[in-house]
Design an enzyme around this catalytic site. Structure first.
Site, PDB file in Angstrom:
ATOM      1  N   GLU A   1      -5.309  -7.822   1.750  1.00 34.58           N
ATOM      2  CA  GLU A   1      -4.271  -6.847   1.400  1.00 34.58           C
ATOM      3  C   GLU A   1      -3.136  -7.681   0.828  1.00 34.58           C
ATOM      4  O   GLU A   1      -2.439  -8.385   1.558  1.00 34.58           O
ATOM      5  CB  GLU A   1      -3.860  -6.058   2.651  1.00 34.58           C
ATOM      6  CG  GLU A   1      -2.831  -4.976   2.388  1.00 34.58           C
ATOM      7  CD  GLU A   1      -1.437  -5.440   2.744  1.00 34.58           C
ATOM      8  OE1 GLU A   1      -0.647  -5.604   1.782  1.00 34.58           O
ATOM      9  OE2 GLU A   1      -1.136  -5.644   3.917  1.00 34.58           O
TER      10      GLU A   1
ATOM     11  N   CYS B   1       5.105  -5.070   1.099  1.00 29.94           N
ATOM     12  CA  CYS B   1       4.019  -5.133   0.123  1.00 29.94           C
ATOM     13  C   CYS B   1       3.826  -3.799  -0.583  1.00 29.94           C
ATOM     14  O   CYS B   1       3.145  -3.730  -1.600  1.00 29.94           O
ATOM     15  CB  CYS B   1       2.725  -5.567   0.807  1.00 29.94           C
ATOM     16  SG  CYS B   1       2.281  -4.552   2.230  1.00 29.94           S
TER      17      CYS B   1
END
Length: 677
Positions: free
Chosen positions: A255, A294
């Site tokens: 990720e 993120c």
């Protein structure tokens, strides 16, 4: 300064050297040292694999119950975590995302595990697949936990949520975890793990911690282990290509940070709720966790004619953001995680300035409250505008801080093409009240996104925001975003399990799956509704009937319920229907008659019928047909914390020719013996 400890092989380990210094993001003072020197990585992994057997012996429900206890325990200690989190630069509002979010993920997976998984150690995936005409050879996909360790390599921005969102699905699956936090904020993760270990709630070996370098950790992975990485795309590529990871085909989930976008619809002009929502969301995503998310908005696409309006409105809102010591209640944005991170953001900004210009903020100076702007890792929110949205930099360079770039677009197809230039994102959002625009954009950009939020005035009060991953939804994305997937409810659990197709007879599959499979043995005798949960066995069956369906039954049911559909009441019209050829009984009349046949009416262990599932009407029932029902115990699920359990029954209603008229599952709650005494 004492070095942070690791927790491996069932004990706390103090590093063999003095370690590297870690600094308070707000004051710059040294607060800890970090090193993994002396940690035997191979032994830690072996210990986790060995102790994992005890975890796998628990059922999904038992693991879920422990997760709920753990979440409640951490809730009682979150104030301590809040206080320590301020030293990472996080405000009280930031803690809602990190600490509350991490604990909430434990609660979420506890609920999912109890509601959506069986009280068993094996997960049955999909339906039974018939492989032969006679019904004696069938197949079923099952999922069983991998017999390894789920290794976490986490980023610095979410030192609580990061490890917990990975740990929760792994624990429900029955796979132990080893957490390797990023160094900058590892002291908060260490305290989190200390609290968990001190609680004594989890089975030994369920959770280990390595602080400092991962060393040769990846060298000792096997095909039963997993790696879940969060961080930069370049680091993900390097770790994914590790010789042992490739050679052993270790499951590797990445990720990675991505250039997430938000799109303002052409309808969202100044004065509309959607315009204000877009501006508010953009400022929120720039300033929560000082933009170190993120999922934060890096590219903000607006209709070309609205660029000046959005620039002005966003700048005015940013001007109200107070930067400084996060312990001060008036501060809206804290510091970056480290001085090194601030320099990294400034370097990235220089690249972005090749394609745009700053319209708000100064990356080199900022006014702060209750802090020293230079000793602490503070930076101003920076808003850029790139009038030429075709330039490469905004689509390739990420400044991992409170930075976003406004870019104009011409039309729907143009903004879809611009969004795709991010080459894969974790999250995207569309702010519009125009449902056609929303549909076109969602379908156009979905192949490049793991999650999409469509915001309008209708859902504004309830929606959780562009940058908020949720336990029930997938977190991950294609391409630059890492190509991985975390959470997503039960999907996240299944990432830690091996799917296997099992072929055999119905009798064998019943034994393997703990679910009765058609074709395996049925047991008739005492009516199963007279049996308590502990006494029921898979295959316990009652066969009841026949009962003839008359024209008077059909007409009475139609009059009583109001269902006078022509197929039941008009012979001529029903005869013209190619599916019937004449008047037929109501499907729900068939189900009602079946219930009247199989039910045992006296008070007993069956407490309630709470639903039907998978109902299908297979053959029309005509006046004069006779119905027989076969009801078989298909799945028995005890509730560990209740005096009852759930029983799923296979119901097959047949006519006098032996043809199945209706098939479905009946769901009941059945008492344990203790309740009746």
């Amino acid at each position: 300064m004492a070095p942070l400890r690791s927790y491996v092989s069932g004990r706390w380990h103090t590093p063999d050297d003095e370690g590297a210094p870690l600094h308070d993001a707000v004051t710059g003072e040294e607060i800890a040292r970090i090193s993994s020197a002396g940690v035997d990585m191979a032994a830690a992994l072996a210990y986790g694999r060995d102790k994992g057997a005890e975890l796998r012996e628990l059922t999904f429900h038992q693991r879920a119950a422990l997760l709920k206890v753990l979440a409640s325990y951490l809730m009682e200690h979150r104030d301590e975590l809040y206080a320590l989190s301020h030293r990472t630069g996080a405000t009280k509002g930031d803690n809602k995302f990190d600490i509350d979010g991490g604990i909430g993920t434990l609660f979420g997976y506890s609920s999912k595990g109890r509601r959506e998984l069986p009280n068993d150690t094996v997960y049955v995936d999909g339906n039974v697949e018939p492989l032969g005409k006679g019904g004696t050879f069938v197949a079923q996909h099952i999922c069983t936990p991998l017999q390894g360790v789920a290794v976490q390599i986490n980023a610095f921005n979410f030192p609580v949520w990061g490890p917990m969102e990975k740990f929760a699905p792994a624990f429900i699956a029955g796979v132990p975890s080893l957490v390797k936090p990023a160094s900058q904020t590892a002291y908060l993760t260490v305290r989190l793990i200390e609290l968990i270990i001190e609680s004594g709630i989890l089975p030994e070996g369920s959770l280990q911690l390595v602080t400092g370098s991962a060393g040769d950790l990846l060298d000792h992975l096997t095909e039963q282990d997993l790696v879940f990485f969060t961080g930069s795309a370049s680091t993900a590529q390097r770790l994914r290509a590790h010789e042992n990871v490739v050679r052993r085909s270790v499951r590797f989930n990445a990720e990675a940070d991505s250039l997430n976008c938000s799109i303002l619809g052409p309808d969202a002009t100044p004065g509309t709720p959607e315009f204000d929502l877009f501006v508010k969301q953009l400022v929120t995503e720039m300033t929560v966790k000082a933009g170190q998310k993120c999922t934060a908005i890096r590219r903000a696409f607006v209709p070309a004619g609205l660029l000046d309006d959005v620039t002005q409105a966003t700048s005015e809102r940013l001007a109200k953001i107070t930067v400084g010591n996060p312990a001060n209640a008036d501060v809206r944005m804290g510091a970056l995680a480290s001085l090194e991170q601030r320099e990294e953001v400034r370097r990235s900004l220089k690249a972005l300035l090749e394609a745009g210009h700053v319209v708000f903020g100064d990356p080199d100076q900022v006014s702060v409250v209750d802090a020293d702007a230079e000793r602490g890792a503070f930076i101003s929110p920076v808003l850029l505008v790139a009038e030429d949205s075709s330039q490469a930099q905004p689509h390739e360079v990420e400044a991992f801080g409170p930075v976003s770039t406004l870019m104009p677009y011409r039309d729907t197809q143009h903004v879809i093409e611009l969004a795709a230039r991010g080459h894969g994102s974790l999250a995207g959002s569309v702010v519009t009240a125009d449902t056609q625009f929303a549909r076109d954009v969602v379908l156009g950009v979905a192949p490049w996104h793991g999650r999409l939020l469509v915001t309008d005035n209708e859902n504004a009060k309830e929606n959780t925001g562009h940058g908020s991953p949720l336990p029930a939804l997938v977190h991950g994305g294609p391409g630059r975003a890492g190509g991985g997937e975390e959470m997503g409810g039960i999907r996240g659990v299944l990432h830690h399990m091996q799917r296997t197709a099992v072929q055999g007879s119905p009798r064998v599959l019943t034994a393997v799956t703990n679910r009765w499979v058609p074709g395996s043995e049925r047991t008739e005798g005492e009516h199963p509704f007279r049996k308590h949960l502990e006494d029921l066995r898979l295959g316990d069956t009652v066969v009841a009937g026949p009962r003839e369906v008359t024209m008077a039954d059909i007409e009475h049911f139609a009059e009583f319920t109001g269902d006078t559909f022509y197929a039941h009441m008009d012979q001529e019209a029903a005869a013209a229907n190619p599916f019937f050829g004449g008047r037929v009984a109501h499907g729900y009349l068939v189900v009602s008659f079946a219930a009247g046949l199989f039910v045992q009416p006296d008070p007993g262990p069956v407490l309630a019928n709470y639903g039907l599932e998978n109902l299908r009407f297979l053959t029309p029932t005509f006046p004069g047909d006779s119905l027989t029902v076969t009801l078989t115990a298909k799945q028995i699920t005890p509730r560990n914390d209740q005096q009852y359990g759930e029983v799923r029954w296979d119901a097959d209603v047949t006519n006098q020719k032996g043809e199945s008229v209706a098939k479905y599952d009946v769901l009941t709650l059945v008492a344990k013996r203790e309740q009746s005494s």
